[in-house]
Design a protein around this motif. Structure first.
Motif, PDB file in Angstrom:
ATOM      1  N   GLU A 103       0.822  -1.199   0.000  1.00 29.99           N
ATOM      2  CA  GLU A 103       0.000   0.000   0.000  1.00 29.99           C
ATOM      3  C   GLU A 103       0.868   1.266   0.000  1.00 29.99           C
ATOM      4  O   GLU A 103       0.527   2.265  -0.644  1.00 29.99           O
ATOM      5  N   ILE A 104       2.005   1.207   0.709  1.00 32.25           N
ATOM      6  CA  ILE A 104       2.926   2.346   0.710  1.00 32.25           C
ATOM      7  C   ILE A 104       3.536   2.533  -0.679  1.00 32.25           C
ATOM      8  O   ILE A 104       3.630   3.653  -1.200  1.00 32.25           O
ATOM      9  N   ASN A 105       3.954   1.432  -1.293  1.00 31.14           N
ATOM     10  CA  ASN A 105       4.562   1.505  -2.627  1.00 31.14           C
ATOM     11  C   ASN A 105       3.592   2.076  -3.651  1.00 31.14           C
ATOM     12  O   ASN A 105       3.960   2.943  -4.461  1.00 31.14           O
ATOM     13  N   LEU A 106       2.346   1.617  -3.631  1.00 30.40           N
ATOM     14  CA  LEU A 106       1.354   2.100  -4.593  1.00 30.40           C
ATOM     15  C   LEU A 106       1.027   3.567  -4.356  1.00 30.40           C
ATOM     16  O   LEU A 106       0.914   4.360  -5.307  1.00 30.40           O
ATOM     17  N   TYR A 107       0.861   3.925  -3.097  1.00 28.82           N
ATOM     18  CA  TYR A 107       0.520   5.310  -2.774  1.00 28.82           C
ATOM     19  C   TYR A 107       1.636   6.262  -3.208  1.00 28.82           C
ATOM     20  O   TYR A 107       1.380   7.305  -3.818  1.00 28.82           O
ATOM     21  N   CYS A 108       2.871   5.905  -2.887  1.00 27.68           N
ATOM     22  CA  CYS A 108       4.001   6.782  -3.223  1.00 27.68           C
ATOM     23  C   CYS A 108       4.273   6.795  -4.719  1.00 27.68           C
ATOM     24  O   CYS A 108       4.685   7.826  -5.271  1.00 27.68           O
ATOM     25  N   TYR A 109       4.033   5.658  -5.386  1.00 31.14           N
ATOM     26  CA  TYR A 109       4.248   5.663  -6.841  1.00 31.14           C
ATOM     27  C   TYR A 109       3.232   6.560  -7.539  1.00 31.14           C
ATOM     28  O   TYR A 109       3.583   7.281  -8.485  1.00 31.14           O
ATOM     29  N   ASN A 110       1.992   6.544  -7.090  1.00 30.48           N
ATOM     30  CA  ASN A 110       0.991   7.438  -7.656  1.00 30.48           C
ATOM     31  C   ASN A 110       1.329   8.906  -7.382  1.00 30.48           C
ATOM     32  O   ASN A 110       1.017   9.783  -8.187  1.00 30.48           O
ATOM     33  N   GLN A 111       1.972   9.160  -6.261  1.00 23.61           N
ATOM     34  CA  GLN A 111       2.427  10.513  -5.959  1.00 23.61           C
ATOM     35  C   GLN A 111       3.639  10.884  -6.825  1.00 23.61           C
ATOM     36  O   GLN A 111       3.748  12.019  -7.282  1.00 23.61           O
ATOM     37  N   PHE A 112       4.508   9.913  -7.052  1.00 22.79           N
ATOM     38  CA  PHE A 112       5.701  10.136  -7.866  1.00 22.79           C
ATOM     39  C   PHE A 112       5.338  10.296  -9.342  1.00 22.79           C
ATOM     40  O   PHE A 112       5.940  11.113 -10.048  1.00 22.79           O
ATOM     41  N   ARG A 113       4.368   9.531  -9.814  1.00 20.83           N
ATOM     42  CA  ARG A 113       3.942   9.572 -11.212  1.00 20.83           C
ATOM     43  C   ARG A 113       2.447   9.907 -11.286  1.00 20.83           C
ATOM     44  O   ARG A 113       1.605   9.008 -11.357  1.00 20.83           O
ATOM     45  N   PRO A 114       2.063  11.182 -11.282  1.00 24.09           N
ATOM     46  CA  PRO A 114       0.651  11.529 -11.462  1.00 24.09           C
ATOM     47  C   PRO A 114       0.110  11.023 -12.791  1.00 24.09           C
ATOM     48  O   PRO A 114      -1.062  10.689 -12.920  1.00 24.09           O
ATOM     49  N   ILE A 115       0.980  10.982 -13.806  1.00 26.06           N
ATOM     50  CA  ILE A 115       0.651  10.395 -15.097  1.00 26.06           C
ATOM     51  C   ILE A 115       1.895   9.673 -15.584  1.00 26.06           C
ATOM     52  O   ILE A 115       3.017  10.165 -15.421  1.00 26.06           O
ATOM     53  N   THR A 116       1.723   8.483 -16.131  1.00 28.80           N
ATOM     54  CA  THR A 116       2.881   7.738 -16.602  1.00 28.80           C
ATOM     55  C   THR A 116       3.474   8.422 -17.831  1.00 28.80           C
ATOM     56  O   THR A 116       2.732   8.962 -18.664  1.00 28.80           O
ATOM     57  N   PRO A 117       4.798   8.418 -17.975  1.00 26.21           N
ATOM     58  CA  PRO A 117       5.412   9.104 -19.110  1.00 26.21           C
ATOM     59  C   PRO A 117       4.944   8.592 -20.460  1.00 26.21           C
ATOM     60  O   PRO A 117       4.769   9.380 -21.397  1.00 26.21           O
ATOM     61  N   GLN A 118       4.717   7.261 -20.586  1.00 28.48           N
ATOM     62  CA  GLN A 118       4.267   6.731 -21.881  1.00 28.48           C
ATOM     63  C   GLN A 118       2.931   7.335 -22.284  1.00 28.48           C
ATOM     64  O   GLN A 118       2.718   7.691 -23.453  1.00 28.48           O
ATOM     65  N   VAL A 119       2.008   7.446 -21.330  1.00 29.62           N
ATOM     66  CA  VAL A 119       0.691   8.014 -21.625  1.00 29.62           C
ATOM     67  C   VAL A 119       0.825   9.492 -21.986  1.00 29.62           C
ATOM     68  O   VAL A 119       0.190   9.975 -22.938  1.00 29.62           O
ATOM     69  N   PHE A 120       1.654  10.220 -21.249  1.00 27.60           N
ATOM     70  CA  PHE A 120       1.843  11.640 -21.532  1.00 27.60           C
ATOM     71  C   PHE A 120       2.375  11.855 -22.935  1.00 27.60           C
ATOM     72  O   PHE A 120       1.864  12.688 -23.701  1.00 27.60           O
TER      73      PHE A 120
END
Length: 207
Positions: free
Chosen positions: A59-76
Motif C-alpha cells: 500500500e505504501i509503494n502504490l501510494y508513493c508511486y501514484n504521488q511520484f507519477r501523477p501520469i505515466t510518461p508513456q501516456v503523456f
C-alpha cells in the motif's frame, strides 16, 4: 466521392505540401514514434513493479508511486503525439473536403494561411508539452524520492523510495526534450519555406 475525400486526406497527411513538412512527417511518424513505442516501454514498462519504499509494503509503494507519477510518461508522450497531429489532420481534412490538391495548397492564399495556422498551432502545442513535461518529470530523475505518506499512515510521515533505473530514465527524458525541440525548429523552418515559396509564386511573371 467519399473515397476520393479519404484518398486526398490520406495523401495530405503522408505528403505535406512542403519539403520540410515531409521530413517532419518522416521524423515525427517514424523515428519519434518508434523511439517512444520500443524504448519507452523498455525503460518505463515495469517501473511500478520495481518502485519500492521504506517500509516495503504494497500500500505504501502504490501510494508513493501514484504521488511520484501523477501520469505515466508513456501516456503523456502518447497524448502529446496525438495532440500535435490534430491541427495538421484538421487542415488536410479541410483540403480534402475542398478538393484541393497538395500541389495547389501553396498557390492559394487562403489555404496557405490556414496551413500556416496549423503549423503555428503545432508549435504552440509542442511548447506547451515541453512545459508540462518539465513540470511533471523535470530534467533529471533522482535515485531517491521522498514520499509524503502521512495521509496513508500516520506512523510514516516521510517514506524514502528507490527509483529504479533512474539514469536510463534521465537519458530518455533528455531524448524526448530533444525530439520536442527538433520538431519545433522544423515547424519554424517550414513556415519560412512557405513564405519563401509564396514570394516565389508572387514574383513569377504572368504569361
Amino acid at each position: 466521392m467519399s473515397l476520393n475525400y479519404i484518398k486526398n486526406f490520406y495523401e495530405g497527411c503522408l505528403r505535406p505540401p512542403t519539403v520540410i513538412g515531409q521530413f517532419h512527417t518522416l521524423f515525427f511518424g517514424s523515428v519519434r514514434t518508434f523511439f517512444l513505442g520500443v524504448l519507452g516501454f523498455a525503460v518505463y514498462g515495469n517501473e511500478a513493479l520495481h518502485f519500492s519504499c521504506d517500509p516495503d509494503k504494497r500500500e505504501i509503494n502504490l501510494y508513493c508511486y501514484n504521488q511520484f507519477r501523477p501520469i505515466t510518461p508513456q501516456v503523456f508522450w502518447a497524448l502529446q503525439l496525438v495532440t500535435v497531429l490534430v491541427p495538421g489532420a484538421v487542415f488536410h481534412l479541410y483540403a480534402a473536403c475542398k478538393n484541393i490538391d497538395q500541389e495547389e495548397i501553396l498557390q492559394r492564399p487562403m489555404s496557405t494561411v490556414f496551413y500556416i495556422i496549423s503549423v503555428l498551432l503545432r508549435i504552440i502545442l509542442e511548447v506547451l508539452a515541453f512545459w508540462l513535461q518539465r513540470h511533471l518529470f523535470g530534467f533529471v530523475v533522482d535515485p531517491i524520492y521522498m514520499c509524503d505518506a502521512s495521509a496513508l499512515a500516520k506512523i510514516f510521515n516521510i517514506s524514502k523510495c528507490m527509483v529504479p533505473e533512474h539514469f536510463e530514465k534521465t537519458i530518455f527524458l533528455s531524448a524526448m526534450y530533444t525530439f520536442t525541440i527538433i520538431t519545433i525548429l522544423l515547424c519554424i523552418a517550414e513556415i519560412f519555406e512557405i513564405l519563401f515559396r509564396r514570394l516565389g509564386y508572387l514574383n513569377q511573371p504572368v504569361t
